[in-house]
Design a protein around this motif. Sequence first.
Motif, PDB file in Angstrom:
ATOM      1  N   ALA A 244       0.831  -1.218   0.000  1.00  0.00           N
ATOM      2  CA  ALA A 244       0.000   0.000   0.000  1.00  0.00           C
ATOM      3  C   ALA A 244       0.862   1.263   0.000  1.00  0.00           C
ATOM      4  CB  ALA A 244      -0.921  -0.004   1.214  1.00  0.00           C
ATOM      5  N   LYS A 245       1.968   1.220   0.739  1.00  0.00           N
ATOM      6  CA  LYS A 245       2.847   2.404   0.840  1.00  0.00           C
ATOM      7  C   LYS A 245       3.834   2.504  -0.316  1.00  0.00           C
ATOM      8  CE  LYS A 245       5.278   3.685   4.393  1.00  0.00           C
ATOM      9  NZ  LYS A 245       5.219   4.947   5.109  1.00  0.00           N
ATOM     10  N   GLY A 246       4.020   1.383  -1.020  1.00  0.00           N
ATOM     11  CA  GLY A 246       5.100   1.342  -2.014  1.00  0.00           C
ATOM     12  C   GLY A 246       6.438   1.355  -1.315  1.00  0.00           C
TER      13      GLY A 246
ATOM     14  N   PRO B 124       3.856   1.588  10.011  1.00  0.00           N
ATOM     15  CA  PRO B 124       4.771   2.661   9.606  1.00  0.00           C
ATOM     16  C   PRO B 124       3.942   3.941   9.525  1.00  0.00           C
ATOM     17  CG  PRO B 124       3.993   1.516   7.665  1.00  0.00           C
ATOM     18  CD  PRO B 124       3.278   0.897   8.845  1.00  0.00           C
ATOM     19  N   SER B 125       4.577   5.052   9.221  1.00  0.00           N
ATOM     20  CA  SER B 125       3.812   6.272   8.990  1.00  0.00           C
ATOM     21  C   SER B 125       2.922   6.046   7.758  1.00  0.00           C
ATOM     22  CB  SER B 125       4.764   7.449   8.785  1.00  0.00           C
ATOM     23  OG  SER B 125       5.762   7.111   7.847  1.00  0.00           O
ATOM     24  N   ALA B 126       1.729   6.659   7.776  1.00  0.00           N
ATOM     25  CA  ALA B 126       0.720   6.340   6.751  1.00  0.00           C
ATOM     26  C   ALA B 126       0.817   7.225   5.512  1.00  0.00           C
ATOM     27  CB  ALA B 126      -0.673   6.430   7.368  1.00  0.00           C
ATOM     28  N   ASN B 127       2.040   7.435   5.040  1.00  0.00           N
ATOM     29  CA  ASN B 127       2.254   8.192   3.806  1.00  0.00           C
ATOM     30  C   ASN B 127       2.688   7.225   2.708  1.00  0.00           C
ATOM     31  OD1 ASN B 127       4.579   8.208   5.821  1.00  0.00           O
ATOM     32  ND2 ASN B 127       5.658   8.454   3.867  1.00  0.00           N
ATOM     33  N   ALA B 128       2.584   7.655   1.464  1.00  0.00           N
ATOM     34  CA  ALA B 128       3.217   6.887   0.397  1.00  0.00           C
ATOM     35  C   ALA B 128       4.720   7.003   0.625  1.00  0.00           C
ATOM     36  CB  ALA B 128       2.825   7.471  -0.957  1.00  0.00           C
TER      37      ALA B 128
ATOM     38  N   PRO C  79       6.190  13.305   2.651  1.00  0.00           N
ATOM     39  CA  PRO C  79       6.157  13.759   4.048  1.00  0.00           C
ATOM     40  C   PRO C  79       5.164  12.923   4.858  1.00  0.00           C
ATOM     41  CG  PRO C  79       5.972  15.634   2.536  1.00  0.00           C
ATOM     42  CD  PRO C  79       5.850  14.390   1.706  1.00  0.00           C
ATOM     43  N   SER C  80       5.486  12.640   6.107  1.00  0.00           N
ATOM     44  CA  SER C  80       4.579  11.859   6.942  1.00  0.00           C
ATOM     45  C   SER C  80       3.271  12.626   7.138  1.00  0.00           C
ATOM     46  CB  SER C  80       5.236  11.590   8.295  1.00  0.00           C
ATOM     47  OG  SER C  80       6.356  10.770   8.111  1.00  0.00           O
ATOM     48  N   PRO C  81       2.174  11.888   7.304  1.00  0.00           N
ATOM     49  CA  PRO C  81       0.863  12.545   7.412  1.00  0.00           C
ATOM     50  C   PRO C  81       0.556  12.955   8.846  1.00  0.00           C
ATOM     51  CG  PRO C  81       0.605  10.165   7.289  1.00  0.00           C
ATOM     52  CD  PRO C  81       2.074  10.422   7.293  1.00  0.00           C
TER      53      PRO C  81
HETATM   54 MG    MG Z   1       7.885   6.911   7.747  1.00  0.00          MG
END
Ligand code: MG
Length: 502
Positions: A57-59, A144-148, A152-154
């Motif tokens: 999902a994050k790549g 993990p942080s929910a960004n691609a 930048p982290s969301p």
């Molecule tokens: Mg991260």
Amino acid sequence: MDTCILKVDWSDVGQQALEKAAKIIKDGGLVAFPTETVYGLGGDAKNSRSAKRIYRAKGRPSDNPLIVHIATISQLDEVAEDIPEYAEDLAEAFWPGPLTLILNKNRSVPRHTTGGLSTVAVRMPDNEIARELIIKSECLIAAPSANASGRPSPTTAEHVKADLNGRIDAIIDAGPCEVGVESTILDLTTDVPTILRPGMITKEMIEQVLGRVIIDASKSEEESDDKPKAPGMKYKHYAPKASLTIVEGRPARVASYINSQIREGNLLGLTTGIIASEENRKRYGGDFVKTIGSLEDEKEIAHNLYSTLREFDDLKVDRIYSESFDNLENADAIMNRLEKAAGHKVISADKVSISRIIFAGKNGSNRSPMAASILKTMKMDKNYEILSRGILVQFPEPLNPKIEAVLKSNGIEVEDYHAEQLKSEDITPTTIVFTMEESHRDRIIETIDRANEDNTFVLTKYVGNELEIPNPYGGSLQLYGLCFESIKETLNSLVNVLDQEG
Ligand code: MG
Ligand code: TXA
């Protein structure tokens, strides 16, 4: 896949939306959820299929391990073994909170979750919704942080949606995260506990509990040959869409450099975003200046960092310049993220030194060539290209004969001089232009694209002298002699100023 948005209110964490999210996790699905640092993308930590789905999902490269989130300190035993006693001291001191501990993993944690490592990252978030989600799902949540990957982290649910809509099952929307930068990562599997990623729990704070702590060198030195110990630190991170450059140095110099870049951008048809502190906000021109917070309040700056980077994505600026925040008391966490976002492009405005000096007068055949010729004979710490130009050069007049005579009587020979028109191309980013008169300066700034109040000055004013150089035009040779003396004296001061500025 439709991503469902679940609104959850801080004051009522027991509601249905959270039950629904918990069920998704339990069934092997993915839910983005708020923590006090940034939004995480959660899945069942003990289900390797969930871990694989997170990477997809994050790549995100699958060798970059996930953090396991727990709801109570006692759950530490469910994922880690050989836990040193001082891990519990740290947990007591900082959990729930933005500190992640690296410990030896136990067999129940699949290697997919830990990116193939035999260690596991664990933290207990200081966010009631996150902890309720863990409890209700009856799982520990790998997130993990929910960004691609690379973005930048969301820090809001909207940020998550912008990156992951359609790629995950649900997003819990509970408003913006408080801290804004990710947790401090502390490796407890090394001889001396080592900080792998700086965060709001600082080295000093950890030292108060543990004694000695070191900061992983490969973390701060991207160029170093050491392989980063937190695999995630080797990847490009936090990058906004436009290229970002950090400008450090004295505020006035930083503003002058950034303002010159804005103007340069305007000429090239590029829009420029600026990340400014509240204190220096007014120093910048341009249409895209964002205030990130006060230099007195680093928490505010951390809180706004990622959302500011993302705002520039929405504005579609072509490039971004940011002030440096390296003078904050706990600058590490913020500068680590900002420098990564900038791909380590950092310019020192104090060191952007002048390489070309242009003296400009009305027709370029009187005081300006006189000043240029005198300065060329003076000893300076650095080599400069020294030029003389005119603002209104109708034809390439030679040197005024009286100027020539006075120079000659002072031992300065000028060969083959012809006045040249000042052009915009003459003014490079490291050029400084001096005039003898205020009206000439104003005229140049008005009519020449690249000239501005940061690179064009009245010579005497630049060295702190209110009086202008007298104009000898049409006067006696003696008057020209006085003019020579006045210019020479001013240039002596200029040499001092330039030598000091470097
Ligand atoms: Mg991260
Ligand atoms: O604040 C946070 O830590 C947020 C929230 C959601 O909890 N999470 C977060 O996760 O920032 P992520 O995946 O974006 O960053 C985790 C970092 C990565 O650099 C990863 O390489 C490192 O932690 N890490 C995870 N497990 C590790 C391990 N066993 N050994 C070394 N580094 C590890």
